[in-house]
Design an enzyme around this catalytic site. Sequence first.
Site, PDB file in Angstrom:
ATOM      1  N   ASP A 286       0.874  -1.172   0.000  1.00 39.20           N
ATOM      2  CA  ASP A 286       0.000   0.000   0.000  1.00 39.20           C
ATOM      3  C   ASP A 286       0.916   1.229   0.000  1.00 39.20           C
ATOM      4  O   ASP A 286       2.141   1.122   0.093  1.00 39.20           O
ATOM      5  CB  ASP A 286      -0.976  -0.020   1.176  1.00 39.20           C
ATOM      6  CG  ASP A 286      -2.214   0.836   0.880  1.00 39.20           C
ATOM      7  OD1 ASP A 286      -2.142   1.707  -0.006  1.00 39.20           O
ATOM      8  OD2 ASP A 286      -3.254   0.639   1.540  1.00 39.20           O
TER       9      ASP A 286
HETATM   10  C1  BGC Z   1      -5.077   3.217   0.177  1.00 39.71           C
HETATM   11  C2  BGC Z   1      -5.213   2.263  -0.980  1.00 39.71           C
HETATM   12  C3  BGC Z   1      -5.084   3.003  -2.278  1.00 39.71           C
HETATM   13  C4  BGC Z   1      -3.742   3.716  -2.285  1.00 39.71           C
HETATM   14  C5  BGC Z   1      -3.447   4.449  -3.571  1.00 39.71           C
HETATM   15  C6  BGC Z   1      -3.851   4.095   0.064  1.00 39.71           C
HETATM   16  O1  BGC Z   1      -3.845   5.104   1.006  1.00 39.71           O
HETATM   17  O2  BGC Z   1      -5.072   2.488   1.384  1.00 39.71           O
HETATM   18  O3  BGC Z   1      -6.463   1.601  -0.901  1.00 39.71           O
HETATM   19  O4  BGC Z   1      -5.216   2.142  -3.372  1.00 39.71           O
HETATM   20  O5  BGC Z   1      -3.724   4.645  -1.231  1.00 39.71           O
HETATM   21  O6  BGC Z   1      -4.172   5.604  -3.704  1.00 39.71           O
END
Ligand code: BGC
Length: 750
Positions: free
Chosen positions: A278
Amino acid sequence: MLCGYLLVSIMSTTFAESRSVVPHAEEQIAALLGQMTLAEKIGQMNQVHAGDMDAVEVLGDALRAGKIGSIINQVDVATVNELQRIAVEESRLGIPLLVGRDVIHGFKTVMPIPIGQAATWNPDVVRQGARVAAREAAKSGINWTFAPMIDITRDPRWGRIAESPGEDPYLASRLAVAMVEGFQGDDLTAAGTIAACAKHFAGYGEAESGRDYATTNIPENELRNVHLRPFRAAVDAGVLTLMASFSDLNGVPATGNEFLMRQVLRDEWGFNGFVVSDWNSIHQLAIHGLTADDKSSALEAATAGVDMDMAGRVYAGHLEELVEDGTLDIDVIDAAVINILRAKFRLGLFENSYTDPDTLPPIANPEALATAKTAALQSVVMLKNDNKVLPLSTDRLERVAVVGPLADAPYEQLGTWIFDGDRELSVTALQGIRDLVGDQVQVDYVRAMKMSRSTSTEPFDEAVAAAGRSDAVLLFLGEESILSGEAHSRADINLPGAQAELVRRVRETGKPVIAVIMAGRPLTLTNIVDNVDAILFAWHPGTMGGPAIAELLFGLESPSGKLPVTFPRMVGQIPIYHSQKNTGKPPTPEKVVHIDDIDARAPQTSLGMAAFHLDAGYTPLFPFGFGLSYAEFAYGDIRVSADEIPVGGTITVSADLTNHGDVAADEVAQLYVRDLVGNVTRPVRELKGFRRLRVAPGETVTVSFELHTDDLAFYGRDNTLMVEPGDFHAWVGGSSDTGLRTAFRVVAGD
Ligand code: BGC
């Protein structure tokens, strides 16, 4: 900068010339890997942010040097094409880029938020919604979305429940598959299909007290029986990628969790796509306290099985050194790069790296809008309809008051995670109602609250006056989109601000009061439920929410959504969900004592001695699977095709469903099962099947569910999957609290 889509005809002069895709992809990948330097390999494992900047200027040199495998957040197609051109034509090996973006519930045309889509209990509509999203996103050059989010959660305080499929692993699994199919289609190389990413692996939805990013402690047995199931379904459906969760799972943050990413995902499930971290979650391993610094975080994450670093630059900064000093085996790097290259091959990116938006259907075309409207129509759950106050009739009404902060809020109705959602496309409920009633009914609109959180009651007089002049009051309540989503958890999930007071004031007019609630989560509605005649729970319904709500209010279509998550009476009941365990002292209605009824000197044993709250009992306000209709559905004659099934066999559970009402409507029939005695205790009910059916007035249909004994399998004490002979109960009905029950027995096979 070159105009991107003119580049379609320009072929790469490097690697692209020398190969064709499947079935020889594995050899081609190996050949390509053989040509790569360590720095180029690590480049493939590096995803960088490419939004809010002159990406060509900022990232060009790194692309030329083969140091970037993927970009995130660039949606200008000309820029994306130019970045691809640099990667393909100006880097040594010409490896195209994965272009990622959060396309969670629509791109420009927005579907209901995922928890709303789950309320449709309709995999077809969910698949279609993802397809629309994929086609629209692909026009911008995006070839990878970070969806579906399939975290099971039983906590409506958690802001990310808006993005989730709710509390049930079976429903979540069916919808996970539908979304993967929608995004990826049958042919990932086709224009308009994009790679999906099942996230967040795993357990994120159990965040303590619903506080985003908080710790999760989930016993392995519960993890396997509940949280991992939708991920397994997504993997079996061919999802190309998974995302590791931010959260700490049993003391090892998911991003460094070898058990999850190696033992379960690779060894047990045979996944051969790739895992992305993530956002900056590799760096966060040190903040969690698992590692001391970025270098050890890179080591932990790579060893555990994270193939790509999202926006962290931790791999870019440290993997080379770790390999060179002998700490990290090059095989780990090679395996990750192979997984990433495999995804690029599967997407056909080596053949066709560029995007010509004109080859894809226009944004918000009639089919896209129709899909958004159907999804919204089917997502709305009618929670209450006293005295059949709904549907409204244009013939019997002269004047309606439309009141509340969410009646005409084009942005808010789109919900969370809509980076690209176009508020200009939104049709609000006020507009939908006006369009539908034309000049047959006078519509008086009073916003009454600037936003859902407003506490001023001053404008309520005007709302009350409008209500007093009207034949019915339509109250549009709820939460703005900013109150749910990532890092937007709430400890109090009542309607915010002075909304309950607005309900009370309007109620005093004596007019029929219909609440339409738009929110990113289940709310505790206990303090308003008795002050309204009807409730339509519309979640955040997306672009076409307005016309859908208008059609439901005026009976052009019947509500047919069913709750994908239990609605508690009060926050203290959380977690409350339909598949709870029985406990040794299960509550019954007779055992429940209310706090107000306790005698001053009551002995301990007089208080029920069962698993309930003195101030809330044990039932929710609205159970999982619940949702009313304008039709009158009744179930009868539940039966099984055989009293016994051998392990390995199949049984059919059927019931008759009759529409005693006078309108045709969809009903979602549900099958629940209980395994009475288990190697580990089993839930009081588990969802095992559902079917959405259209039933005409007066019609009786037979609803049948086939159950194979594999469908009854669960992970036992040793955490292996087992099917146990023994007695089962089965229920068929329109909600998880349905009473129509039968029984069967599983016996040892030959
Ligand atoms: C989130 C993800 C997301 C990623 C990219 C993160 O903060 O937890 O679900 O895909 O950001 O934007």
